[in-house]
Write a protein that holds these residues in place. Structure first.
Motif, PDB file in Angstrom:
ATOM      1  N   VAL A   1       0.922  -1.281   0.045  1.00 34.82           N
ATOM      2  CA  VAL A   1       0.057   0.002   0.095  1.00 34.82           C
ATOM      3  C   VAL A   1       0.840   1.397  -0.125  1.00 34.82           C
ATOM      4  O   VAL A   1       0.793   2.139  -0.852  1.00 34.82           O
ATOM      5  N   PRO A   2       1.995   1.599   0.928  1.00 32.15           N
ATOM      6  CA  PRO A   2       2.594   2.639   0.970  1.00 32.15           C
ATOM      7  C   PRO A   2       3.507   2.842  -0.254  1.00 32.15           C
ATOM      8  O   PRO A   2       3.498   4.181  -0.800  1.00 32.15           O
ATOM      9  N   VAL A   3       3.921   1.818  -0.988  1.00 30.30           N
ATOM     10  CA  VAL A   3       5.023   1.957  -2.233  1.00 30.30           C
ATOM     11  C   VAL A   3       3.883   2.459  -3.530  1.00 30.30           C
ATOM     12  O   VAL A   3       4.206   3.064  -4.215  1.00 30.30           O
ATOM     13  N   VAL A   4       2.786   1.522  -3.439  1.00 30.23           N
ATOM     14  CA  VAL A   4       1.848   2.108  -4.623  1.00 30.23           C
ATOM     15  C   VAL A   4       1.120   3.436  -4.412  1.00 30.23           C
ATOM     16  O   VAL A   4       1.288   4.151  -5.478  1.00 30.23           O
ATOM     17  N   ARG A   5       1.013   3.563  -3.126  1.00 32.14           N
ATOM     18  CA  ARG A   5       0.580   5.080  -2.949  1.00 32.14           C
ATOM     19  C   ARG A   5       1.676   6.286  -3.190  1.00 32.14           C
ATOM     20  O   ARG A   5       1.166   7.074  -3.899  1.00 32.14           O
ATOM     21  N   ALA A   6       2.714   5.971  -2.928  1.00 30.96           N
ATOM     22  CA  ALA A   6       3.916   7.139  -3.336  1.00 30.96           C
ATOM     23  C   ALA A   6       4.011   6.917  -4.776  1.00 30.96           C
ATOM     24  O   ALA A   6       4.094   7.927  -5.463  1.00 30.96           O
ATOM     25  N   ALA A   7       3.762   5.919  -5.473  1.00 29.92           N
ATOM     26  CA  ALA A   7       3.990   5.931  -6.921  1.00 29.92           C
ATOM     27  C   ALA A   7       2.820   6.672  -7.463  1.00 29.92           C
ATOM     28  O   ALA A   7       2.979   7.277  -8.564  1.00 29.92           O
ATOM     29  N   LEU A   8       1.646   6.571  -7.119  1.00 30.90           N
ATOM     30  CA  LEU A   8       0.431   7.128  -7.517  1.00 30.90           C
ATOM     31  C   LEU A   8       0.677   8.879  -7.272  1.00 30.90           C
ATOM     32  O   LEU A   8       0.377   9.456  -8.199  1.00 30.90           O
ATOM     33  N   ASP A   9       1.135   9.061  -6.249  1.00 34.96           N
ATOM     34  CA  ASP A   9       1.432  10.433  -5.858  1.00 34.96           C
ATOM     35  C   ASP A   9       2.533  11.147  -7.077  1.00 34.96           C
ATOM     36  O   ASP A   9       2.160  12.283  -7.441  1.00 34.96           O
TER      37      ASP A   9
END
Length: 174
Positions: free
Chosen positions: A17-25
């Motif tokens: 979740v945190p790595v995907v969210r960072a990539a989306l950001d």
């Protein structure tokens, strides 16, 4: 205004979740209005379209709102929240629906394959680009999955941004 639709895996691991969210950001930062922070209420620079399902859809919706984009929620059927959203995901679903600039509820009574396919078709119809939180695996053959949406977008000539950063993983099937 650029319209970005999302498709993606629902079964991301907690560690993903945190790595995907960072990539989306990072991806959405390209569409952010640089003047937005200086001028409150100056308008939104892009729109994000999402069915706000758990996993990728909700992460994308949260990232759209954080980046100052306009959120459009597509609900596949009238019973979707009641029949499909798990109790622990209901508060997030409700918060995202409330924060949306527009909520489109499709005219299907039940959340079934037909409703999901119609929701995906509407996302692609309104999209300039598709954001796919996708591990690149081919379609499962059941229809309506992430790979199917990516293939439909490509066939329609819609550019696809694949988001699958190092460390992203799907949970093992139950």
């Amino acid at each position: 205004m650029t319209a970005l639709a999302v498709t993606g895996h629902m079964d991301l691991t907690d560690e993903s979740v945190p790595v995907v969210r960072a990539a989306l950001d990072e991806l959405l930062d390209r569409y952010r209005d640089p003047d937005r922070d200086q001028e409150p209420g100056s308008g939104k620079s892009f729109v994000g379209l999402s069915c706000i399902a758990k996993g990728a859809d909700s992460l994308f919706a949260e990232a759209v709102l954080a980046a100052g984009g306009r959120l459009v929620v597509v609900v596949p059927s009238r019973d979707y929240r009641h029949s499909t959203v798990e109790p622990d995901g209901a508060p997030l679903f409700d918060r995202l629906a409330e924060a949306a600039d527009e909520v489109v509820v499709l005219p299907y009574e039940r959340a079934d394959r037909q409703a999901y396919e119609a929701a995906n078709a509407l996302l692609l119809e309104r999209a300039d680009r598709l954001v796919a939180v996708w591990n690149g695996e081919p379609p499962s053959g059941r229809g309506g999955g992430t790979a199917d949406v990516v293939l439909a977008a490509r066939e329609a000539g819609i550019p696809v941004d694949v988001v699958w950063p190092d460390g992203a993983a799907r949970a093992a099937s139950r």
